[in-house]
Write a protein that holds these residues in place. Structure first.
Motif, PDB file in Angstrom:
ATOM      1  N   HIS A   1       0.822  -1.222   0.000  1.00  0.00           N
ATOM      2  CA  HIS A   1       0.000   0.000   0.000  1.00  0.00           C
ATOM      3  C   HIS A   1       0.855   1.271   0.000  1.00  0.00           C
ATOM      4  O   HIS A   1       0.328   2.368   0.221  1.00  0.00           O
ATOM      5  CB  HIS A   1      -0.927  -0.018   1.219  1.00  0.00           C
ATOM      6  CG  HIS A   1      -1.963  -1.116   1.160  1.00  0.00           C
ATOM      7  ND1 HIS A   1      -3.143  -0.985   0.477  1.00  0.00           N
ATOM      8  CD2 HIS A   1      -1.946  -2.378   1.671  1.00  0.00           C
ATOM      9  CE1 HIS A   1      -3.844  -2.112   0.584  1.00  0.00           C
ATOM     10  NE2 HIS A   1      -3.131  -2.966   1.297  1.00  0.00           N
ATOM     11  N   GLU A   2       2.155   1.091  -0.235  1.00  0.00           N
ATOM     12  CA  GLU A   2       3.091   2.214  -0.360  1.00  0.00           C
ATOM     13  C   GLU A   2       3.049   3.134   0.860  1.00  0.00           C
ATOM     14  O   GLU A   2       3.060   4.366   0.747  1.00  0.00           O
ATOM     15  CB  GLU A   2       2.815   3.006  -1.645  1.00  0.00           C
ATOM     16  CG  GLU A   2       3.002   2.149  -2.903  1.00  0.00           C
ATOM     17  CD  GLU A   2       2.809   2.949  -4.186  1.00  0.00           C
ATOM     18  OE1 GLU A   2       2.321   4.098  -4.101  1.00  0.00           O
ATOM     19  OE2 GLU A   2       3.138   2.422  -5.256  1.00  0.00           O
ATOM     20  N   ILE A   3       2.991   2.518   2.016  1.00  0.00           N
ATOM     21  CA  ILE A   3       3.076   3.260   3.281  1.00  0.00           C
ATOM     22  C   ILE A   3       4.550   3.347   3.659  1.00  0.00           C
ATOM     23  O   ILE A   3       5.217   2.332   3.855  1.00  0.00           O
ATOM     24  CB  ILE A   3       2.261   2.555   4.381  1.00  0.00           C
ATOM     25  CG1 ILE A   3       0.775   2.531   4.001  1.00  0.00           C
ATOM     26  CG2 ILE A   3       2.454   3.239   5.732  1.00  0.00           C
ATOM     27  CD1 ILE A   3      -0.089   1.713   4.939  1.00  0.00           C
ATOM     28  N   LYS A   4       5.074   4.555   3.747  1.00  0.00           N
ATOM     29  CA  LYS A   4       6.518   4.760   3.862  1.00  0.00           C
ATOM     30  C   LYS A   4       7.033   4.841   5.299  1.00  0.00           C
ATOM     31  O   LYS A   4       8.238   4.889   5.517  1.00  0.00           O
ATOM     32  CB  LYS A   4       6.916   6.042   3.120  1.00  0.00           C
ATOM     33  CG  LYS A   4       6.524   6.062   1.652  1.00  0.00           C
ATOM     34  CD  LYS A   4       7.215   4.946   0.866  1.00  0.00           C
ATOM     35  CE  LYS A   4       6.881   5.029  -0.618  1.00  0.00           C
ATOM     36  NZ  LYS A   4       7.510   3.925  -1.386  1.00  0.00           N
ATOM     37  N   ASN A   5       6.154   4.894   6.283  1.00  0.00           N
ATOM     38  CA  ASN A   5       6.613   5.068   7.657  1.00  0.00           C
ATOM     39  C   ASN A   5       7.469   3.890   8.131  1.00  0.00           C
ATOM     40  O   ASN A   5       7.292   2.753   7.690  1.00  0.00           O
ATOM     41  CB  ASN A   5       5.425   5.233   8.605  1.00  0.00           C
ATOM     42  CG  ASN A   5       4.869   6.645   8.576  1.00  0.00           C
ATOM     43  OD1 ASN A   5       5.499   7.532   7.998  1.00  0.00           O
ATOM     44  ND2 ASN A   5       3.724   6.856   9.176  1.00  0.00           N
ATOM     45  N   ASN A   6       8.373   4.177   9.048  1.00  0.00           N
ATOM     46  CA  ASN A   6       9.243   3.143   9.618  1.00  0.00           C
ATOM     47  C   ASN A   6       8.743   2.752  11.014  1.00  0.00           C
ATOM     48  O   ASN A   6       7.723   3.295  11.477  1.00  0.00           O
ATOM     49  CB  ASN A   6      10.690   3.640   9.649  1.00  0.00           C
ATOM     50  CG  ASN A   6      10.849   4.885  10.499  1.00  0.00           C
ATOM     51  OD1 ASN A   6      10.326   4.985  11.596  1.00  0.00           O
ATOM     52  ND2 ASN A   6      11.582   5.862   9.973  1.00  0.00           N
ATOM     53  N   PRO A   7       9.397   1.833  11.712  1.00  0.00           N
ATOM     54  CA  PRO A   7       8.902   1.394  13.018  1.00  0.00           C
ATOM     55  C   PRO A   7       8.751   2.513  14.047  1.00  0.00           C
ATOM     56  O   PRO A   7       7.928   2.411  14.965  1.00  0.00           O
ATOM     57  CB  PRO A   7       9.976   0.394  13.479  1.00  0.00           C
ATOM     58  CG  PRO A   7      10.584  -0.116  12.228  1.00  0.00           C
ATOM     59  CD  PRO A   7      10.575   1.035  11.287  1.00  0.00           C
ATOM     60  N   ILE A   8       9.500   3.594  13.884  1.00  0.00           N
ATOM     61  CA  ILE A   8       9.454   4.678  14.871  1.00  0.00           C
ATOM     62  C   ILE A   8       8.329   5.660  14.567  1.00  0.00           C
ATOM     63  O   ILE A   8       7.739   6.251  15.473  1.00  0.00           O
ATOM     64  CB  ILE A   8      10.811   5.414  14.911  1.00  0.00           C
ATOM     65  CG1 ILE A   8      11.912   4.429  15.319  1.00  0.00           C
ATOM     66  CG2 ILE A   8      10.777   6.601  15.870  1.00  0.00           C
ATOM     67  CD1 ILE A   8      13.308   4.984  15.228  1.00  0.00           C
ATOM     68  N   THR A   9       7.973   5.812  13.281  1.00  0.00           N
ATOM     69  CA  THR A   9       6.989   6.833  12.900  1.00  0.00           C
ATOM     70  C   THR A   9       5.617   6.258  12.549  1.00  0.00           C
ATOM     71  O   THR A   9       4.681   7.016  12.324  1.00  0.00           O
ATOM     72  CB  THR A   9       7.506   7.638  11.697  1.00  0.00           C
ATOM     73  OG1 THR A   9       7.745   6.744  10.593  1.00  0.00           O
ATOM     74  CG2 THR A   9       8.800   8.356  12.059  1.00  0.00           C
ATOM     75  N   ILE A  10       5.498   4.935  12.487  1.00  0.00           N
ATOM     76  CA  ILE A  10       4.226   4.325  12.091  1.00  0.00           C
ATOM     77  C   ILE A  10       3.127   4.692  13.083  1.00  0.00           C
ATOM     78  O   ILE A  10       3.369   4.823  14.282  1.00  0.00           O
ATOM     79  CB  ILE A  10       4.379   2.787  11.978  1.00  0.00           C
ATOM     80  CG1 ILE A  10       3.302   2.221  11.065  1.00  0.00           C
ATOM     81  CG2 ILE A  10       4.359   2.117  13.339  1.00  0.00           C
ATOM     82  CD1 ILE A  10       3.538   2.512   9.618  1.00  0.00           C
ATOM     83  N   THR A  11       1.910   4.894  12.607  1.00  0.00           N
ATOM     84  CA  THR A  11       0.806   5.360  13.451  1.00  0.00           C
ATOM     85  C   THR A  11      -0.197   4.256  13.747  1.00  0.00           C
ATOM     86  O   THR A  11      -0.212   3.212  13.095  1.00  0.00           O
ATOM     87  CB  THR A  11       0.057   6.508  12.761  1.00  0.00           C
ATOM     88  OG1 THR A  11      -0.587   5.985  11.578  1.00  0.00           O
ATOM     89  CG2 THR A  11       1.004   7.627  12.371  1.00  0.00           C
ATOM     90  N   LYS A  12      -1.047   4.551  14.724  1.00  0.00           N
ATOM     91  CA  LYS A  12      -2.096   3.599  15.092  1.00  0.00           C
ATOM     92  C   LYS A  12      -3.028   3.343  13.905  1.00  0.00           C
ATOM     93  O   LYS A  12      -3.460   2.206  13.677  1.00  0.00           O
ATOM     94  CB  LYS A  12      -2.906   4.145  16.271  1.00  0.00           C
ATOM     95  CG  LYS A  12      -3.988   3.194  16.763  1.00  0.00           C
ATOM     96  CD  LYS A  12      -4.954   3.864  17.707  1.00  0.00           C
ATOM     97  CE  LYS A  12      -5.944   4.710  16.926  1.00  0.00           C
ATOM     98  NZ  LYS A  12      -7.056   5.225  17.756  1.00  0.00           N
ATOM     99  N   GLU A  13      -3.361   4.397  13.151  1.00  0.00           N
ATOM    100  CA  GLU A  13      -4.283   4.254  12.029  1.00  0.00           C
ATOM    101  C   GLU A  13      -3.728   3.301  10.966  1.00  0.00           C
ATOM    102  O   GLU A  13      -4.465   2.501  10.374  1.00  0.00           O
ATOM    103  CB  GLU A  13      -4.574   5.628  11.413  1.00  0.00           C
ATOM    104  CG  GLU A  13      -5.430   6.542  12.271  1.00  0.00           C
ATOM    105  CD  GLU A  13      -4.698   7.088  13.481  1.00  0.00           C
ATOM    106  OE1 GLU A  13      -5.367   7.451  14.472  1.00  0.00           O
ATOM    107  OE2 GLU A  13      -3.439   7.146  13.425  1.00  0.00           O
ATOM    108  N   GLU A  14      -2.425   3.383  10.726  1.00  0.00           N
ATOM    109  CA  GLU A  14      -1.805   2.509   9.724  1.00  0.00           C
ATOM    110  C   GLU A  14      -1.755   1.063  10.215  1.00  0.00           C
ATOM    111  O   GLU A  14      -1.948   0.129   9.425  1.00  0.00           O
ATOM    112  CB  GLU A  14      -0.410   3.032   9.387  1.00  0.00           C
ATOM    113  CG  GLU A  14      -0.477   4.327   8.571  1.00  0.00           C
ATOM    114  CD  GLU A  14       0.819   5.107   8.591  1.00  0.00           C
ATOM    115  OE1 GLU A  14       1.042   5.879   7.642  1.00  0.00           O
ATOM    116  OE2 GLU A  14       1.599   4.968   9.557  1.00  0.00           O
TER     117      GLU A  14
END
Length: 301
Positions: free
Chosen positions: A42-55
């Motif tokens: 789904h081309e979600i670029k966040n890493n383990p530190i920046t990933i959000t609850k919504e994702e």
């Protein structure tokens, strides 16, 4: 931190700090890799530190379409553990899975075999086959000692303390425990060890391994599953069984015959008594008899 480094560090933490087994660590890592592949898809670029609850929630919704509630609950639990680790290491200040509730699941009661079915399975072993005596010794040991499949196949000759009536077992997290073993079971292990195994040619790294395959190596989990499934067919047993069924039957039959739960816990190597309490369901039918027999208000005048 990228996902690859984060997962590698987490695996090292689970191995070194938590002392978990390789199988357990692989399961945790596999679920995290599912999360990473979902993000890539789904081309979600966040890493383990920046990933959000919504994702994370989007991933949970996706897997809910593919796996059963019990597997969903395991994956969510694994993700919680990973992000708690990141908090512990000061990579994050929050856990994005904190407000994500696992699906409601009932406690699955373990399948068991009756004593008669255990006897039929063992009787179905062809003792004329080159591996017959080995297979009988393994099944007798599984049932008599309540071992996990990994504990059985990794048993060493040096783990046998027959003069004292015990075997040393390496359980989850490499934790050692001593399990009593009956002379009945010792007899079949000794028969295999002294009459069959002595004629084997174990590979150097498996010279101390008790149960060997035809190539002189340690048996695999899959091989033991296959042996038991084939025996179930020969014995005409319709239940879906595995090596773990012998462990369940061990605990159930002990409980039915009056053993206390704490002793069963120690023999099974359960850290928590609540894990062992799952076997209490077997005694439901006997509770009324116990009440009438032992409670002072239930006795006839």
């Amino acid at each position: 931190m990228n996902w690859k480094n984060g997962i590698t560090d987490y695996k090292n933490y689970l191995r070194i700090e938590r002392g978990l087994s390789d199988n357990t660590i692989s399961n945790y890592a596999r679920d995290l890799i599912k999360l990473v592949r979902f993000f890539e898809k789904h081309e979600i670029k966040n890493n383990p530190i920046t990933i959000t609850k919504e994702e994370i929630q989007k991933f949970i919704y996706e897997i809910a379409k593919e796996v059963q509630p019990r597997s969903q609950a395991r994956i969510i639990s694994g993700l919680k553990g990973f992000f708690n680790y990141l908090i512990f290491e000061d990579y994050r200040n929050d856990n994005p899975t904190d407000l994500i509730e696992p699906p409601k699941i009932g406690r699955k009661l373990p399948d068991t075999l009756s004593e008669e079915e255990i006897d039929r399975l063992i009787a179905a072993i062809d003792l004329g086959h080159p591996q017959g005596e080995r297979n009988r010794a393994m099944l007798e040991c599984l049932y008599a000692c309540g071992l996990r499949v990994s504990e059985l196949i990794s048993l060493q000759l040096s783990d046998l303390y027959f003069d004292e009536g015990f075997i040393s077992v390496t359980g989850k997290g490499d934790k050692q425990r001593f399990v009593p073993i009956s002379t009945h079971t010792q007899k079949f292990i000794n028969l295999y060890r002294n009459e069959i195994r002595v004629h084997s040619a174990p590979k150097p790294e498996f010279s101390n391994t008790l149960f060997l395959n035809r190539r002189g190596r340690q048996l695999t989990r899959a091989m033991l599953f296959t042996i038991i499934k084939d025996l179930a067919v020969k014995a005409g047993i319709q239940k879906t069984i595995s090596p773990h069924t012998f462990r369940h039957s061990f605990a159930t039959h002990l409980l039915q015959n009056g053993a206390d739960l704490r002793s069963i816990q120690q023999m099974l190597g359960h850290e928590s008594i609540t894990t062992t309490e799952i076997y209490m369901h077997i005694d439901r039918s006997q509770l009324s008899d116990v009440l009438h027999k032992f409670h002072p208000r239930s006795k006839e005048n």
